[in-house]
Design a protein around this motif. Structure first.
Motif, PDB file in Angstrom:
ATOM      1  N   PHE A 285      13.609   1.133  -6.048  1.00 43.36           N
ATOM      2  CA  PHE A 285      12.541   1.293  -4.515  1.00 43.36           C
ATOM      3  C   PHE A 285      11.990  -0.647  -4.765  1.00 43.36           C
ATOM      4  O   PHE A 285      11.503  -1.830  -5.219  1.00 43.36           O
ATOM      5  N   ASP A 286      11.911  -0.717  -3.435  1.00 38.55           N
ATOM      6  CA  ASP A 286      12.220  -1.876  -2.786  1.00 38.55           C
ATOM      7  C   ASP A 286      10.507  -2.271  -2.312  1.00 38.55           C
ATOM      8  O   ASP A 286      10.668  -1.413  -0.994  1.00 38.55           O
ATOM      9  N   ARG A 287       9.920  -2.914  -2.823  1.00 34.72           N
ATOM     10  CA  ARG A 287       8.590  -3.624  -1.962  1.00 34.72           C
ATOM     11  C   ARG A 287       8.770  -4.710  -0.798  1.00 34.72           C
ATOM     12  O   ARG A 287       7.360  -5.364  -0.998  1.00 34.72           O
ATOM     13  N   ALA A 288       9.001  -5.373  -0.156  1.00 36.22           N
ATOM     14  CA  ALA A 288       9.198  -6.679  -0.087  1.00 36.22           C
ATOM     15  C   ALA A 288       7.999  -6.525   1.241  1.00 36.22           C
ATOM     16  O   ALA A 288       7.428  -6.924   1.016  1.00 36.22           O
ATOM     17  N   TYR A 289       7.876  -5.591   1.700  1.00 37.47           N
ATOM     18  CA  TYR A 289       6.985  -5.554   2.849  1.00 37.47           C
ATOM     19  C   TYR A 289       5.669  -4.919   2.423  1.00 37.47           C
ATOM     20  O   TYR A 289       5.116  -4.962   3.730  1.00 37.47           O
ATOM     21  N   GLY A 290       5.520  -4.499   1.013  1.00 33.29           N
ATOM     22  CA  GLY A 290       4.586  -3.154  -0.104  1.00 33.29           C
ATOM     23  C   GLY A 290       3.004  -3.881   0.644  1.00 33.29           C
ATOM     24  O   GLY A 290       1.784  -3.591   1.431  1.00 33.29           O
ATOM     25  N   ASP A 291       3.198  -5.424   0.882  1.00 30.29           N
ATOM     26  CA  ASP A 291       1.840  -6.354   1.514  1.00 30.29           C
ATOM     27  C   ASP A 291       0.941  -5.710   3.073  1.00 30.29           C
ATOM     28  O   ASP A 291       0.106  -6.516   3.206  1.00 30.29           O
ATOM     29  N   PHE A 292       2.163  -5.509   3.728  1.00 30.70           N
ATOM     30  CA  PHE A 292       1.552  -5.070   4.711  1.00 30.70           C
ATOM     31  C   PHE A 292       1.033  -4.099   5.505  1.00 30.70           C
ATOM     32  O   PHE A 292       0.644  -3.730   6.025  1.00 30.70           O
ATOM     33  N   ILE A 293       0.643  -2.883   3.881  1.00 30.38           N
ATOM     34  CA  ILE A 293       0.613  -1.878   4.361  1.00 30.38           C
ATOM     35  C   ILE A 293      -0.572  -1.852   5.096  1.00 30.38           C
ATOM     36  O   ILE A 293      -1.283  -2.486   3.732  1.00 30.38           O
ATOM     37  N   GLN A 294      -1.530  -1.054   6.254  1.00 31.20           N
ATOM     38  CA  GLN A 294      -2.475  -1.341   6.658  1.00 31.20           C
ATOM     39  C   GLN A 294      -3.280  -0.331   6.028  1.00 31.20           C
ATOM     40  O   GLN A 294      -4.609   0.108   6.704  1.00 31.20           O
ATOM     41  N   ASP A 295      -2.705   0.948   5.472  1.00 31.82           N
ATOM     42  CA  ASP A 295      -3.085   1.704   5.018  1.00 31.82           C
ATOM     43  C   ASP A 295      -3.774   2.266   3.599  1.00 31.82           C
ATOM     44  O   ASP A 295      -2.677   2.379   2.697  1.00 31.82           O
ATOM     45  N   GLN A 296      -4.780   2.245   3.023  1.00 33.52           N
ATOM     46  CA  GLN A 296      -4.847   2.545   1.754  1.00 33.52           C
ATOM     47  C   GLN A 296      -4.223   3.447   1.202  1.00 33.52           C
ATOM     48  O   GLN A 296      -3.535   3.751   0.234  1.00 33.52           O
ATOM     49  N   GLU A 297      -4.420   4.582   1.840  1.00 33.82           N
ATOM     50  CA  GLU A 297      -3.882   6.193   1.647  1.00 33.82           C
ATOM     51  C   GLU A 297      -1.773   5.913   1.611  1.00 33.82           C
ATOM     52  O   GLU A 297      -1.095   6.874   0.850  1.00 33.82           O
ATOM     53  N   LEU A 298      -1.598   4.999   2.026  1.00 33.03           N
ATOM     54  CA  LEU A 298       0.144   5.075   2.208  1.00 33.03           C
ATOM     55  C   LEU A 298       0.266   3.767   0.530  1.00 33.03           C
ATOM     56  O   LEU A 298       0.161   2.818   0.591  1.00 33.03           O
ATOM     57  N   PRO A 299       1.499   4.794  -0.827  1.00 28.79           N
ATOM     58  CA  PRO A 299       1.312   3.547  -1.530  1.00 28.79           C
ATOM     59  C   PRO A 299       2.659   2.476  -1.237  1.00 28.79           C
ATOM     60  O   PRO A 299       3.347   2.261  -0.282  1.00 28.79           O
ATOM     61  N   SER A 300       1.900   1.504  -1.709  1.00 30.92           N
ATOM     62  CA  SER A 300       2.914   0.124  -1.801  1.00 30.92           C
ATOM     63  C   SER A 300       3.542  -0.551  -2.906  1.00 30.92           C
ATOM     64  O   SER A 300       4.659  -0.801  -2.775  1.00 30.92           O
ATOM     65  N   SER A 301       3.302   0.709  -4.174  1.00 34.71           N
ATOM     66  CA  SER A 301       4.678   0.523  -5.377  1.00 34.71           C
ATOM     67  C   SER A 301       4.856   2.110  -5.662  1.00 34.71           C
ATOM     68  O   SER A 301       4.136   3.073  -5.106  1.00 34.71           O
TER      69      SER A 301
END
Ligand code: PLP
Length: 386
Positions: free
Chosen positions: A201-217
């Motif tokens: 799983f690649d979360r290189a862009y995880g910090d850009f997620i603007q919606d708390q409901e969407l998992p970043s990890s």
């Protein structure tokens, strides 16, 4: 004479090398042309001052006989591993499951050593090209593309994979900009566990997620610690594309079919192929995770997303992305991606042809909002005419 391995016989060059070459040719033909580069996703906003201070402080220690450090822990400084566990994973991941690296791309390449050549691979299509490239370079032969198209809302269908696979998932996705929902990821983890597969799983862009409901990890999904490796990068949101710092999470619960430990195998690979991330980069990474720099990062993220929204608005065609990752994915309405790429390059805008990210990228172009805002403004004037 020694023979060349079969996997080096493919003379295809890496996508972004091709784009650089095309850029050079246009410049040679028309030296006066102004180029607005929305091609490679390279960062342009300067570093947080406190991060630079930390690098300077670390550098001055190196000229002090009592402060000097040489090789350090190959797996990364303990203090940084702990800080990543605390800040990024809210203490849900143990420090010794976090391996500090010189960037996610390098981990993508090294991870190949965990698997034998016969292991079937499944890739989202389109996706970050280094996955396919590193699979090819390490001799993997069985590769399945999982089309992520408008029709399936850019969500891969894993149902055709019945035997154990190494499955690459990148969310938020480069290049489509799509973010998989919690439900999507639950389905993926369920499938992975059921088939005895392994997720990368690649979360290189995880910090850009603007919606708390969407998992970043992926570890926000139950069961993932038993079936997933996760790659993280300081490149995009912290601006470390040049400094080089990333990490790989390899949980201790991950096992091969014979019950031996994937975590232990990873330690062996890292100790053999790597000598630890730069001490300057690690000091910078530690500073980047402090409160002050975290606030700075939020601003940086906002600026890049604003750039991509500005680009998106200027285009009259159907577009995707730009909300949770600074990439705009343009639907070209039947035009080939290389034709559109060349047409825009002649006008001075560098883009990335979608086909470079996989067969399902044909008919699309990617724009990067990581360019400078003034460049995005100029480019958007040209893009509004396509
Ligand atoms: N993963 C994805 C999905 C990327 O798009 C990129 C770079 O564009 C990377 C990893 C590489 O990151 P790094 O700079 O940490 O090597």
């Amino acid at each position: 004479m020694i023979t060349q391995p079969f996997y080096l016989k493919d003379k295809e060059t890496y996508l972004f090398q091709k784009i650089e070459q095309a850029k050079k040719e246009v410049k040679q033909k028309n030296p006066a042309i102004k180029i607005w580069d929305l091609g490679i996703g390279d960062t342009t906003i300067p570093l947080c001052p406190s991060v630079c201070e930390a690098i300077k402080k670390e550098a001055s220690k190196l000229q002090d006989p009592f402060g000097y450090t040489g090789y350090e822990n190959t797996f990364g400084r303990q203090i940084l591993r702990e800080k990543i566990g605390e800040v990024i994973y809210e203490n849900h991941i143990a420090a010794d499951e976090i391996f500090i690296s010189d960037g996610s791309k390098c981990d993508v390449a090294r991870v190949q050593h965990l698997f034998d050549r016969e292991l079937p691979i499944a890739l989202q299509d389109p996706v970050y090209p280094a996955y396919l490239g590193s699979c090819h370079l390490s001799g993997k032969k069985k590769i399945t593309f999982l089309p992520c198209t408008k029709k399936n809302h850019f969500t891969p269908d894993l149902s055709q994979l019945q035997e154990p696979h190494l499955i690459y998932i990148c969310s938020p996705n480069n290049p489509t900009g799509h973010v998989l929902t919690k439900k999507d990821l639950e389905n993926i983890v369920f499938h992975t566990l059921r088939t005895g597969s392994l997720l990368f799983f690649d979360r290189a862009y995880g910090d850009f997620i603007q919606d708390q409901e969407l998992p970043s990890s992926i570890y926000q999904i139950e069961g993932a610690k038993s079936c997933a490796i996760e790659s993280g990068s300081f490149s995009k949101s912290f601006g470390f594309t040049g400094i080089r710092l990333g990490y790989l999470i390899v949980p201790k619960a991950l096992l091969y079919a014979d019950k031996s430990s994937i975590h232990e195998a990873w330690k062996k690979i890292v100790a053999t192929l790597f000598n630890g991330a730069s001490n300057l980069a690690q000091a910078a990474g530690l500073a980047a995770l402090e409160k002050q720099a975290q606030e700075y990062k939020k601003n940086v993220v906002r600026q890049y997303l604003n750039n991509s929204l500005l680009l998106k608005k200027s285009i009259k065609k159907n577009t995707f992305g730009a909300e949770h990752v600074p990439y705009v994915w343009i639907d070209l309405d039947q035009e080939s991606s290389f034709a559109a790429f060349s047409r825009l390059l002649e006008k001075g805008v560098v883009t990335t042809p979608g086909i470079g990210f996989g067969p399902s990228g044909e008919g699309f172009l990617r724009l990067s909002g990581f360019a400078r805002t003034d460049q995005c403004i100029e480019a958007s004037k040209i893009l509004s005419t396509i």
